[in-house]
Structure formats: structure tokens, C-alpha cells
Enzyme design. Structure first.
Site, PDB file in Angstrom:
ATOM      1  N   ASP A 228       6.750  -3.738  10.434  1.00 18.71           N
ATOM      2  CA  ASP A 228       5.294  -3.634  10.643  1.00 18.71           C
ATOM      3  C   ASP A 228       4.896  -3.783  12.107  1.00 18.71           C
ATOM      4  O   ASP A 228       3.938  -3.162  12.565  1.00 18.71           O
ATOM      5  CB  ASP A 228       4.526  -4.615   9.749  1.00 18.71           C
ATOM      6  CG  ASP A 228       4.991  -6.062   9.901  1.00 18.71           C
ATOM      7  OD1 ASP A 228       5.995  -6.306  10.602  1.00 18.71           O
ATOM      8  OD2 ASP A 228       4.362  -6.952   9.296  1.00 18.71           O
TER       9      ASP A 228
ATOM     10  N   SER B 271       8.355  -4.970   6.086  1.00 19.09           N
ATOM     11  CA  SER B 271       8.109  -6.032   7.074  1.00 19.09           C
ATOM     12  C   SER B 271       9.012  -7.231   6.876  1.00 19.09           C
ATOM     13  O   SER B 271       8.544  -8.344   6.602  1.00 19.09           O
ATOM     14  CB  SER B 271       6.639  -6.443   7.009  1.00 19.09           C
ATOM     15  OG  SER B 271       5.837  -5.295   7.055  1.00 19.09           O
TER      16      SER B 271
ATOM     17  N   ARG C 255       0.827  -1.201   0.000  1.00 16.50           N
ATOM     18  CA  ARG C 255       0.000   0.000   0.000  1.00 16.50           C
ATOM     19  C   ARG C 255       0.862   1.251   0.000  1.00 16.50           C
ATOM     20  O   ARG C 255       1.964   1.274   0.557  1.00 16.50           O
ATOM     21  CB  ARG C 255      -0.881   0.035   1.255  1.00 16.50           C
ATOM     22  CG  ARG C 255      -1.910  -1.076   1.264  1.00 16.50           C
ATOM     23  CD  ARG C 255      -2.873  -0.929   2.403  1.00 16.50           C
ATOM     24  NE  ARG C 255      -2.201  -1.030   3.702  1.00 16.50           N
ATOM     25  CZ  ARG C 255      -2.760  -0.686   4.843  1.00 16.50           C
ATOM     26  NH1 ARG C 255      -3.979  -0.186   4.859  1.00 16.50           N
ATOM     27  NH2 ARG C 255      -2.111  -0.823   5.971  1.00 16.50           N
TER      28      ARG C 255
HETATM   29  C1  BG6 Z   1      -1.122  -4.636   7.980  1.00 20.22           C
HETATM   30  C2  BG6 Z   1       0.139  -3.827   8.026  1.00 20.22           C
HETATM   31  O1  BG6 Z   1      -2.174  -3.982   8.522  1.00 20.22           O
HETATM   32  O2  BG6 Z   1      -0.883  -5.878   8.617  1.00 20.22           O
HETATM   33  C3  BG6 Z   1       1.198  -4.597   7.268  1.00 20.22           C
HETATM   34  O3  BG6 Z   1      -0.050  -2.560   7.539  1.00 20.22           O
HETATM   35  C4  BG6 Z   1       1.402  -5.907   7.904  1.00 20.22           C
HETATM   36  O4  BG6 Z   1       2.388  -3.896   7.260  1.00 20.22           O
HETATM   37  C5  BG6 Z   1       0.095  -6.621   7.926  1.00 20.22           C
HETATM   38  O5  BG6 Z   1       2.410  -6.641   7.286  1.00 20.22           O
HETATM   39  C6  BG6 Z   1       0.177  -7.987   8.460  1.00 20.22           C
HETATM   40  O6  BG6 Z   1      -0.932  -8.625   8.067  1.00 20.22           O
HETATM   41  P1  BG6 Z   1      -1.109  -9.441   6.722  1.00 20.22           P
HETATM   42  O7  BG6 Z   1      -2.216 -10.352   7.061  1.00 20.22           O
HETATM   43  O8  BG6 Z   1      -1.473  -8.436   5.681  1.00 20.22           O
HETATM   44  O9  BG6 Z   1       0.187 -10.116   6.456  1.00 20.22           O
HETATM   45  C1  GLC Z   2       8.104 -11.846   8.827  1.00 20.67           C
HETATM   46  C2  GLC Z   2       9.139 -10.761   8.761  1.00 20.67           C
HETATM   47  C3  GLC Z   2       8.949  -9.785   9.887  1.00 20.67           C
HETATM   48  C4  GLC Z   2       7.527  -9.300   9.907  1.00 20.67           C
HETATM   49  C5  GLC Z   2       6.578 -10.447   9.971  1.00 20.67           C
HETATM   50  C6  GLC Z   2       5.135 -10.009   9.961  1.00 20.67           C
HETATM   51  O1  GLC Z   2       8.338 -12.599   9.950  1.00 20.67           O
HETATM   52  O2  GLC Z   2      10.409 -11.324   8.820  1.00 20.67           O
HETATM   53  O3  GLC Z   2       9.823  -8.708   9.758  1.00 20.67           O
HETATM   54  O4  GLC Z   2       7.342  -8.445  10.987  1.00 20.67           O
HETATM   55  O5  GLC Z   2       6.814 -11.301   8.891  1.00 20.67           O
HETATM   56  O6  GLC Z   2       4.798  -9.361   8.794  1.00 20.67           O
END
Ligand code: BG6
Ligand code: GLC
Ligand code: GLC
Length: 864
Positions: free
Chosen positions: A607, A553, A492
Site C-alpha cells: 500500500d 499491505s 476493496r
Molecule cells: C487506503 C489504501 O487508502 O489506506 C489501503 O488503499 C491502505 O491499501 C490504507 O492499507 C491504510 O489506511 P487504513 O486506515 O485503511 O489502514
Molecule cells: C503493516 C504491513 C505493511 C503495510 C502497513 C500499512 O505494517 O506490514 O506492509 O504497509 O501495515 O498498511
């Protein structure tokens, strides 16, 4: 019948329509040796049979059997006496027939109205016929029998199934053509069962296939229907019975009552001087002196007259020739009525089936059993004539039961034994997923150790990465920011406006094709910048230089807020040339290539950190961030003095734990199942992120898929049929777990989800899939909870507190969408960190907002 099926009629006045959990007529391939215990079918006797099923249609082995008379004091005694008696008879039978003493499988033919909830669980509703043992109504009769067998000792007998006599009669039959779909018993009592469309049975949540319903028509008691039929003799018989007012229909048909009805008519005629010259005898006047045997003998076309004389003389009467003829007519009237009523009831089933199956001519076989049908000279023929009269459009064949229903009971037992065997295989498969408290506590402790080592810079599977964030937001942050959010389900780009009035967010989702995520690094970062530029154009932001926060992340070694060296990709990313590089630098290079010079990257944020910061903006107690989405990870505020490698020993620093890698040193080996190994081996990073692979959304569906494949190979699921679809990687999405486990979805919807995958399944299959999903997601939530417990305990001890109150900001699709995940995490934390009061806050705006807040703090500090 139809009212009771839809759950409408009151059982006191009508038929009961009880599901029997027998789902199909026999296949004919059932085989094995079974003990059958029969109670309640033929008066006060009990039968034990040893039935051999050959598995070959038409090939029959004569069963061994033995009958035991139940003493009257037991019939009217306590339940324990009755079941102990049954267990004693079983032992006696087994002793006499030397059929081995181990691993015996028993089918319990229990012919009374029962609420069944599975093939081996059945609660007696009320005694019928001559029985009235105390303490049994409302109890599971299978359990009572099991306990009695245990008390008796000597034999190891497994009670596998409980079956009504009508069902045994139906299941054991082998009609010449087609299956037998109705079972009719006229013995001491009377009843019928038949195969109903499952979707018509309100209490079953099932929309396909047929299921056997025991009608319990003996309790049919409708005033309108029965009123005009009931005679003064019926009323007198009912009043004097053990259960006045109940089983009124049965009391006109069942063998327990026919003799008594004849006796009452004879007394009446004698008292009115029509018979025996007006004389009665004490025997004639006493209840129960004329039995079914007497009636059938007296009606015998050849020897009947002689038997009438003999029987009446035994009753102390001296009949004339004309008396004998009249007595025979009384017997015929009573029995003809019984056969006709029975036929009328049978026709009710036929016409119901004809309508519900929309068949012009219903062709059906009726299995018949019971002494009245078998021994009375005319009962069967009157029954058939009446059926033909009332249902001329049906083509009904009557097939006598085999071994008094014993064979059918053995067949149901064979099916139940197979199901029980499957259940054991299922339990064995899922057992390693069911973690004990001790195992979870060990995970928590290991996590604590790994944290400490990681912080000290010693070898540990937890990297414990400093983030250079020293404080959670204080609410004074202001400004407009751009944010990127890469690494979850969605990529995003966001515009975040932080004002006094609150935070406003505009965001757009862009896709990252797998070819880009796993292509070259340059291509990935060029794509990212293209998306930002597109977003700026759409939002009219071109030319403005807004500070940008980058939620990235993945594990990064940070040297400052705007410098993060990617240690290794995780989840589905694998773009080349990035590991070991500063991600901010890679982004800036792409910005340069794309000449988007107004972009100003200020901070890079994991994240978990973004989520903690975002929740921290609302709640100052938020000192931990947790993600359970595509991947899983956590961060928290650690004492700076504990963090090796970052100068300073006062204040705090947020640590990105990268707990997804917990156990990569092999320490989770004990908990890892063969299914975890398969998922790991097939992933793009074998041996890595082992904790994440047991918890997060990217992997749970795959774990379930591997378990389903295994259960199919064992024959436990999908009738052992492997399908191509299920062998396709990632076909079973983790969102299916959330949907399947959702309480509001009935099992039939579970099936719809699975059928979309091309899996054709029975209702047993649907239940098994549900159990598999539950086991996998439960373990995931508990492991996650053990991790949270380790973290909050560490914070508490860091601060030397007796009790810690702390909030955890959480995000991630799995955590948010799964119906039970969040509560299971919380429950595990309560269990494993009892001195911490932990509140979980769901992040509403994703970590983009957090990244903007970090950026705001950085800008403020830069200005100072
Ligand atoms: C979102 C965050 O809301 O949650 C992301 O903005 C994050 O950065 C994510 O990685 C984790 O959830 P998912 O289910 O999208 O991997
Ligand atoms: C993976 C990444 C980590 C992140 C997590 C959740 O474990 O290595 O950095 O926080 O996913 O998205
Ligand atoms: C009684 C019982 C019923 C049984 C029938 C025939 O009606 O309640 O369960 O099937 O007798 O034995």
C-alpha cells in the site's frame, strides 16, 4: 445576576458572578492539617490558622490561630510589601506553633474580586474595601504569595488553593439537615456565594453538576435599583472613599462604612442644630473617627446609652441625654437599612434558585460569617425578618460559620491538594510519552542505521524489501485495470480507467470477517475471488480479461513484480498456510478453484508503494510513500547500487521499508512504556511490529485504554471505579482519539463519547482523558516524523545534495482523520531534517489507483 451568568452584563455596573472552581459542597471526609492565610476579610488585619480536619463528620479540633495587624503604609504600599508582610507573618506563626517545616499545604483566603481559572490560579480584578497596593491588580495572587514565601525562605509551603471568604464560610458549615448552599459574609465588606447549576454559567463549558459562584454583590451599582435608595450621605461617603463610584452596594452594608455613614449623619444633624447644641468637634469632622465597633457598642440594648456618652466624649463632644437617644436612632437606621438591603440581595439568590430548581418551597441553609453579622446586636435578626417577609415561601436556616471560614478554606484546600496529587500522578504516567528532541533525533539516527544495514542484507529490524518498481509513473500510462486492496480498514475491489482525461475509479468495499482473516489461507483467498467475481458481475465485466494489480499491505519478499512471498502477517491478519508462500500464486490457485480464469494478476504492490505511485502520477517529486492507518509503513526510491541482492548499479528502486517492525530487535526498548508492553503482549504477534504498535490506528486506542485503566486504579480517574466496559479489549477505538482531540468539540462532547462507553465521569475526568489522548497521539506523530526525517535525509545524502525538495504521498485513516497528526509529523520533520523541504500529499484514491498504475507500467513493458 442572571445577565452576568449568561455573559451579558457589563461588570462595571453589576454583580460579577465569578466561578470559584469549587464544584461540590464538602463530603465531610476531607482530612489533614492545613495552614490557612486570611487576607482581606476583617479590615486591615491578617490571620493565620492551623486547621486540622479529622475526616469524621461532627468531630472538630480547635484550630490554632494568630492575628496580625497590617500597618497602614503596607495596606496602601506596594504589592510586594503586602505579600512579604504576609510571608513574614506566616513564618512567625509557624515558628511560634512548631507545626513542622516541610510539606505544609496552604489555603489562601483572599477576599477580593478575582478571576479564577483554577483552584490555584486567581487574578485580582480590583482592590475593594480599604486596600490599594500597587502592582497587584491583573496579577495572579497565588503566584505573588508563592514568590513572597520563597523570598522569606525557611519553610516549604505549597499554596494549594485560593478561596473567597464567602466560599470558606459556606464550605466549612455543618447544617443539621442537607448541605449548605449559600455563603453570606458581612464584615468589612459584603458578598455572597452560592451553588449554581453549572449549565447556567456561560464561561464554564460544563453541562452537569453545580459550581460555586462568588457573586461579588458589593459592586452592584445599577442606577435604577440603587438610585432611589442612595442618600446624600452615601454620595458623600463614596466621593471621599479610595474607590469612588465602585462598590456602591457594599458601601451601604459593609462594616468598613457603617461607622462613617453614622458620622456623616451626625455631622449633618449637628450642623443643623438638631444635635450637640449645634456644635461639632475636629474629631467628629474627620473621616474614619467612628468605627463599626463604636456603632455596635452604641446600639447595645443594655450598655448602649453609657457607651454613646463615652464615645461622643472621646470625640470631644458633650452630649445631652436627648442627644444620646438620637445618636442611637441614627445608628439603628443606618444598620437596619444595611441589614434590609443585605436581606433583599439574599432573597434575589433564593428566588433565582427557587426558579431554576423549579421548587415550590426552597429549603436551603445559609452559612453566615463576618463581624457585622456576628457582633451587631440586631443585624442578624433584621436580616432574617426581612428575608421571611420577602421570601415567605422559602424555608431558610441560618448557620454561623466555623472558625471564621478557616475550616471551609481548609476543606477546599484538602480537595485541591487531592487534585494536585492526582495531577502529579497523571504527569508521572504520561512523562514517558513526552519525547524530547534528543530522543527523537536518536530515533531518526537509529532508523538510518537500520536502513543501511537492511539494504546491505545485514541483520536489521528493517527488512528494506525491493519492490521491483524502478520508476514513478510518467503520465503516459493508459488502459482499464482491476485492482484489489487488502490490508487496511477496508477490503476493496476497484475498476481503474486510466485515460488521457485522467483516472476514473469505481470501487466497492467488501468485508473480511475476522474468522476469515484469521482462518485458513484457502478460505481467505476463496473469499477474495468471490468478491472480485461479484464485483465483475455488478459492473458487467464478466468475460473481459483485465489486468489486475493487487495491493497487498503486508511484508512480502518480492522476486519480481508479480511474485511476493508473504514473510509474516501483521495487523489483525493471521490466516494459516500463507506465510512463506507466494501470495500471487495463492490468489491464482483460488482463481483456478473458482474457475474465474479471465483474471490475470500482473503485479503485487504494497500500500505504501501504491500510495507513492498514485501521488507520483500527479507530482513527479513524489518519491516516498507513507501509510498511517491500521498499520504504518513507508517506501521510497533508493539508488539501485545500494540495494544488495538486486543486480545492477544504476537507476533507482522503490524499497518497502516495513518500518512497522523497526525496533523488533529491542532497539526501541528505551522508549517503550509499560502500556506499550501490555498492548504488545495482548496482540496476536507479541514482540513484533513494535514501532507500528506505538504509532498506528490499530493500537493507539488500546494504549489509551490501558493508561485509563491504570489511572483509574490510582484513583485519578472515574473516582477509582473500574468498569467492565473499559476492561474490554479494543473498546476504546482510535477514532475516539481523533474525536476527543478535535478542537471544535467542546469538553461536554468529549464526555458524551465516553459516556457512550458506559463511563460516568466528572469534568476533571474529561480533561484527563483528553490529555491522555493528546500524549499518546503526539508521541505517535513525532515517532512517525522521526522516521520520515531519516528517509528524506537518506535520499538527500544519496544524491549528494545540500538541500532536497521532495514530496511524500500519504494515506491512512489516522493520518487523514486525526486533527493534529499531520501537522505534528510535518513539524517533527522540519526539526529533524532541516535541509529537506518536504511536501506531504494526501492520496485521495487509496493505493488501488497506484496498483493499477504499476500494472499499466508492467503491461507496457511486457508489450515492448
Ligand atoms: C487506503 C489504501 O487508502 O489506506 C489501503 O488503499 C491502505 O491499501 C490504507 O492499507 C491504510 O489506511 P487504513 O486506515 O485503511 O489502514
Ligand atoms: C503493516 C504491513 C505493511 C503495510 C502497513 C500499512 O505494517 O506490514 O506492509 O504497509 O501495515 O498498511
Ligand atoms: C468585598 C470583596 C469580596 C468579599 C467581601 C467580604 O466585597 O470584594 O470578595 O467576599 O468583601 O469580605
Amino acid at each position: 445576576m442572571e445577565q452576568a451568568l449568561t455573559g451579558g452584563a457589563s461588570p462595571a455596573s453589576g454583580v460579577r458572578m465569578l466561578p470559584t472552581y469549587v464544584g461540590s459542597t464538602p463530603h465531610g471526609n476531607e482530612q489533614g492539617n492545613f495552614v490557612v492565610l486570611e487576607l482581606g476579610a476583617s479590615g486591615a488585619s491578617l490571620r493565620v490558622l492551623w486547621v486540622t480536619l479529622t475526616g469524621i463528620k461532627g468531630q472538630r479540633v480547635e484550630p490554632k490561630s494568630q492575628e496580625f495587624v497590617i500597618p497602614q503604609e503596607v495596606v496602601l504600599g506596594t504589592g510586594q510589601q503586602l505579600f512579604d508582610f504576609a510571608a513574614r507573618c506566616l513564618s512567625e506563626f509557624l515558628d511560634a506553633h512548631s507545626v513542622g517545616s516541610q510539606g505544609l499545604q496552604l489555603g489562601f483566603n483572599f477576599s477580593f474580586p478575582c478571576h479564577q481559572t483554577s483552584l490555584d490560579r486567581s487574578t485580582l480584578i480590583s482592590w475593594t474595601k480599604g486596600f490599594r497596593c500597587s502592582g497587584v491588580e491583573g496579577q495572579d495572587v497565588v503566584q505573588l504569595l508563592r514568590e513572597a514565601i520563597q523570598r522569606q525562605g525557611g519553610y516549604s509551603i505549597e499554596v494549594v488553593a485560593v478561596v473567597n471568604d464567602t466560599v470558606g464560610t459556606m464550605m466549612g458549615c455543618e447544617p443539621a439537615v442537607g448541605p449548605c448552599e449559600i455563603g453570606l459574609v458581612v464584615d468589612t465588606g459584603t458578598n455572597a456565594c452560592y451553588m449554581e447549576e453549572a449549565r447556567h454559567v456561560a464561561v464554564l463549558d460544563e453541562d452537569r453538576g453545580r459550581t460555586c459562584i462568588s457573586i461579588e454583590w458589593g459592586s452592584f451599582n445599577d442606577d435604577r435599583a440603587l438610585g432611589p435608595v442612595l442618600t446624600t450621605f452615601d454620595h458623600a461617603l463614596d466621593h471621599a472613599s479610595l474607590n469612588p463610584g465602585a462598590q456602591r452596594f457594599e458601601k451601604m452594608i459593609g462594616g468598613l462604612y457603617l461607622g462613617e455613614l453614622v458620622r456623616l449623619v451626625l455631622v449633618h444633624l449637628a450642623q443643623n442644630r438638631v444635635l450637640f447644641g449645634g456644635y461639632t468637634s475636629p474629631a467628629l469632622l474627620s473621616q474614619g473617627s467612628i468605627l463599626l465597633e463604636h456603632v455596635t457598642e452604641m446600639e447595645d440594648p443594655s450598655s448602649g446609652v453609657a457607651r454613646v456618652h463615652a464615645i461622643l466624649q472621646d470625640l470631644g463632644l458633650s452630649p445631652e441625654t436627648s442627644d444620646a437617644e438620637l445618636v442611637q436612632r441614627v445608628c439603628a437606621a443606618v444598620c437596619s437599612r444595611a441589614a434590609q438591603l443585605c436581606a433583599a440581595a439574599l432573597v434575589a439568590i433564593l428566588s433565582h434558585l427557587q426558579h431554576s430548581r423549579e421548587q415550590q418551597t426552597l429549603q436551603v441553609a445559609v452559612a453566615t460569617g463576618g463581624r457585622v453579622l456576628e457582633r451587631h446586636p440586631r443585624f442578624q435578626s433584621i436580616l432574617q425578618e426581612t428575608v421571611t417577609l420577602l421570601a415567605s415561601e422559602c424555608d431558610v436556616s441560618f448557620v454561623p460559620s466555623v472558625d471564621g471560614g478557616g475550616r471551609g478554606v481548609a476543606m477546599v484546600t484538602a480537595v485541591a491538594a487531592r487534585l494536585a496529587y492526582h495531577r502529579r500522578l497523571l504527569e508521572k504516567t504520561l512523562a514517558p510519552f513526552r519525547l524530547s528532541c534528543e530522543q527523537l533525533a536518536a530515533v531518526r539516527t537509529q532508523m538510518r542505521d537500520a536502513m543501511a544495514k537492511g539494504l546491505r542484507g545485514e541483520p536489521s529490524s528493517l527488512r528494506m524489501l525491493p519492490t521491483y518498481i524502478r520508476a514513478t509513473p510518467d503520465g503516459s500510462e493508459r488502459g482499464d485495470f482491476l485492482a484489489l486492496d487488502l490490508g487496511g480498514t477496508n477490503f476493496r475491489v476497484l475498476l481503474v480507467r486510466v485515460t488521457e482525461g485522467g483516472v476514473q475509479i469505481i470501487n466497492q468495499i467488501y468485508s473480511i470477517p475476522e474468522s476469515v482473516a484469521q482462518g485458513s489461507g484457502q478460505k481467505l483467498f476463496d473469499h477474495i475471488v468471490d468478491c472480485i467475481v461479484d464485483f465483475q458481475e455488478k459492473q458487467g465485466l464478466r468475460g473481459q480479461s483485465l489486468p489486475l494489480g493487487f495491493t497487498f499491505s503486508f511484508p512480502c519478499k518480492q522476486l519480481g513484480l508479480d511474485q511476493g512471498i508473504l514473510l509474516n502477517w501483521t495487523k489483525g491478519f493471521n490466516a494459516s498456510g500463507c506465510e512463506g508462500q507466494d501470495v500471487v500464486y495463492l490468489l491464482r490457485e483460488a482463481i483456478r478453484r473458482k474457475q474465474a480464469m479471465e483474471l490475470n494478476v500482473v503485479a503485487i504492490v504494497n500500500d505504501t508503494v501504491g500510495t507513492m505511485m498514485s501521488c507520483g502520477y500527479e507530482d513527479p517529486r513524489c518519491e516516498m510513500g507513507l501509510i498511517v492507518g491500521t498499520g504504518t509503513n513507508a517506501c521510497y526510491m533508493e539508488e539501485l547500487r545500494n540495494v544488495a541482492g538486486v543486480p545492477g548499479d544504476s537507476g533507482h528502486m522503490c524499497i518497502n521499508m516495513e518500518w512497522g517492525a523497526f525496533g523488533d530487535d529491542g532497539s526501541l526498548g528505551m522508549l517503550s512504556t509499560c502500556f506499550d508492553e501490555m498492548v504488545d503482549q495482548a496482540s496476536i504477534n507479541p514482540g513484533k511490529q513494535r514501532f507500528e504498535k506505538m504509532i498506528s490506528g490499530m493500537y493507539l486506542g488500546e494504549i489509551v485504554r490501558h493508561i485509563l485503566l491504570h489511572l483509574t486504579s490510582l484513583g485519578v480517574l472515574f473516582r477509582g471505579q473500574q468498569t467492565q466496559r473499559l476492561q474490554t479489549r479494543d473498546i476504546f477505538k482510535t477514532k475516539f482519539l481523533s474525536e476527543i482531540e478535535s478542537d471544535s468539540l467542546a469538553l461536554r462532547q468529549v464526555r458524551a463519547i465516553l459516556e457512550d462507553l458506559g463511563l460516568s465521569l466528572t469534568s476533571d475526568d474529561a480533561l484527563i482523558v483528553l490529555e491522555v489522548c493528546q500524549a499518546v497521539s503526539r508521541r505517535a506523530a513525532q515517532l512517525c516524523g522521526a522516521g520520515v526525517a531519516a528517509v528524506v535525509e537518506k535520499i538527500r545524502e544519496n544524491r549528494g545534495l545540500e538541500e532536497l525538495t521532495v514530496s511524500v504521498g500519504v494515506d491512512g485513516t489516522l493520518y487523514k482523520v486525526h486533527p493534529h497528526f499531520a501537522s505534528l509529523v510535518a513539524a517533527t520533520v522540519r526539526e529533524l531534517a532541516p535541509r529537506c523541504v518536504v511536501t506531504f500529499l494526501q492520496s485521495e484514491d487509496g493505493s488501488g489507483k497506484g496498483a493499477a498504475l504499476v500494472t499499466a507500467v508492467a503491461c507496457r513493458l511486457a508489450r515492448v
